[in-house]
Write an enzyme that holds these catalytic residues in place. Structure first.
Site, short mmCIF file in Angstrom:
data_model
loop_
_atom_site.label_atom_id
_atom_site.label_comp_id
_atom_site.label_asym_id
_atom_site.label_seq_id
_atom_site.Cartn_x
_atom_site.Cartn_y
_atom_site.Cartn_z
N GLY A 178 50.08 2.70 -89.86
CA GLY A 178 50.76 1.43 -90.13
C GLY A 178 51.68 1.00 -89.01
O GLY A 178 52.62 1.69 -88.67
N GLY B 226 45.33 0.98 -85.93
CA GLY B 226 44.37 -0.09 -86.21
C GLY B 226 44.56 -1.23 -85.24
O GLY B 226 44.08 -1.21 -84.10
N CYS C 62 41.74 -0.72 -99.05
CA CYS C 62 41.40 -2.11 -98.74
C CYS C 62 42.04 -3.07 -99.76
O CYS C 62 41.85 -2.90 -100.97
CB CYS C 62 39.88 -2.31 -98.73
N LYS D 193 41.50 7.36 -97.58
CA LYS D 193 42.61 6.61 -97.00
C LYS D 193 43.16 5.69 -98.08
O LYS D 193 42.39 5.04 -98.79
CB LYS D 193 42.08 5.80 -95.81
C1 LIG Z 1 40.50 -6.77 -90.02
C2 LIG Z 1 40.81 -5.40 -90.61
C3 LIG Z 1 39.75 -4.62 -91.09
C4 LIG Z 1 40.00 -3.35 -91.63
N1 LIG Z 1 38.95 -2.60 -92.09
C5 LIG Z 1 39.19 -1.35 -92.56
C6 LIG Z 1 38.11 -0.52 -93.00
O1 LIG Z 1 36.94 -0.90 -92.95
N2 LIG Z 1 38.40 0.72 -93.47
C7 LIG Z 1 39.70 1.17 -93.52
O2 LIG Z 1 39.93 2.31 -93.95
N3 LIG Z 1 40.73 0.41 -93.12
C8 LIG Z 1 40.51 -0.83 -92.64
N4 LIG Z 1 41.56 -1.61 -92.24
C9 LIG Z 1 42.93 -1.11 -92.37
C10 LIG Z 1 43.36 -0.38 -91.13
O3 LIG Z 1 42.60 0.80 -90.97
C11 LIG Z 1 44.84 0.03 -91.19
O4 LIG Z 1 45.07 0.85 -92.32
C12 LIG Z 1 45.78 -1.15 -91.27
O5 LIG Z 1 45.38 -2.20 -90.41
C13 LIG Z 1 47.21 -0.71 -90.92
O6 LIG Z 1 47.25 -0.08 -89.65
P1 LIG Z 1 47.71 -0.89 -88.34
O7 LIG Z 1 49.08 -1.44 -88.65
O8 LIG Z 1 47.71 0.16 -87.24
O9 LIG Z 1 46.69 -1.98 -88.12
C14 LIG Z 1 41.34 -2.87 -91.69
C15 LIG Z 1 42.39 -3.67 -91.21
C16 LIG Z 1 42.14 -4.92 -90.67
C17 LIG Z 1 43.31 -5.74 -90.15
#
Ligand SMILES: Cc1cc2nc3c(=O)[nH]c(=O)nc-3n(C[C@H](O)[C@H](O)[C@H](O)COP(=O)(O)O)c2cc1C
Length: 242
Positions: free
Chosen positions: A123, A146, A22, A61
């Site tokens: 990602g 995500g 995070c 993570k």
């Molecule tokens: C609004 C938001 C909230 C997120 N909350 C978490 C979380 O609670 N725990 C976590 O491991 N990752 C969290 N992430 C990160 C995502 O799991 C992920 O690693 C990140 O968005 C990159 O993946 P993506 O490009 O597929 O979105 C969050 C991302 C966003 C945008």
């Protein structure tokens, strides 16, 4: 962390994941989330502590480093493995990048080569082709999605079909999108009650209507809905779905 894990276990989870990725300032400020990238020894001890009380698999993570000049994904992955992590997820960005491109697939590949436990690549996966690229370039065991799933829960089926048979399924039409949005909204309301549920639904509704012709004019109305009835009326206005 072991006390927190004991608490979490009361909810009978399938596994416990420790968030070491995070980037939010308020989380990092107190040493949590991606601040742990600066302290692999502590990350290792945290995994050990959670693992010592957990009856279910434990994962972590993380990102590939604090910033461009301090990428330490391989050492960090090894520390998590040494702490007893059952699997790990790598988001291929540094903390400094927040959510800016690019995602470093080569770094995820380096992580995969450096540990024996399963690695999940994460990602910027928004399409079946991007999912395949993540697997092909990194050699990861699984992928995690995500933001790509927001308003698009079909993505998982599309990816599975593409990986299994090379077929790109057609994208859902406006009617199917509105049907799914209403189902999603009803589920949220069932779980949280209509008042809070509808508030949470607004952002999802906007993700679902993205790309639907004619929906742009209704965006403001979607963001101010107060009841499920109003949402149903709007969905109907978009494409006649009830
Ligand atoms: C609004 C938001 C909230 C997120 N909350 C978490 C979380 O609670 N725990 C976590 O491991 N990752 C969290 N992430 C990160 C995502 O799991 C992920 O690693 C990140 O968005 C990159 O993946 P993506 O490009 O597929 O979105 C969050 C991302 C966003 C945008």
């Amino acid at each position: 962390m072991s006390e927190a894990a004991v608490n979490a276990l009361r909810y009978r989870p399938d596994f416990i994941d420790v968030n070491m990725g995070c980037p939010a300032p308020k989380v990092v400020k107190s040493g949590g989330g991606s601040a742990l990238l600066k302290n692999p020894e502590l990350a290792e001890r945290i995994v050990e502590a959670v693992k010592s009380v957990s009856s279910v698999p434990v994962s972590a993570k993380f990102r590939i480093g604090w910033d461009e000049n301090s990428k330490n994904h391989v050492a960090f992955a090894k520390a998590l493995e040494a702490g007893g992590a059952d699997f790990i997820t790598v988001h291929g960005r540094t903390r400094a990048q927040m959510y800016a491109p690019p995602v470093d697939l080569a770094a995820i590949a380096e992580v995969k080569k450096s540990v024996r436990i399963p690695v999940i690549g994460n990602g910027d996966i928004y399409t079946p082709e991007e999912a395949k690229k993540m697997y092909d370039i990194t050699g990861c065991d699984f992928i995690m999605i995500g933001r790509g799933a927001l308003g698009n829960p079909w993505l998982f089926g599309q990816i599975n079909e593409y990986l299994a048979r090379g077929v790109l399924l057609p994208l859902p039409d406006a009617e199917e999108k509105m049907r799914m949005m209403l189902l999603h909204a009803r589920k949220i309301c069932e779980y949280k009650g209509e008042k809070i549920g509808v508030c949470e639904t607004r952002k999802h509704a906007l993700w679902y209507v993205k790309g639907i012709r004619g929906a742009a004019q209704l965006r403001n109305r979607f963001s101010t809905i107060r009841t499920l009835d109003e949402l149903e009326t709007l969905a109907e206005a978009v494409c006649g779905v009830k």
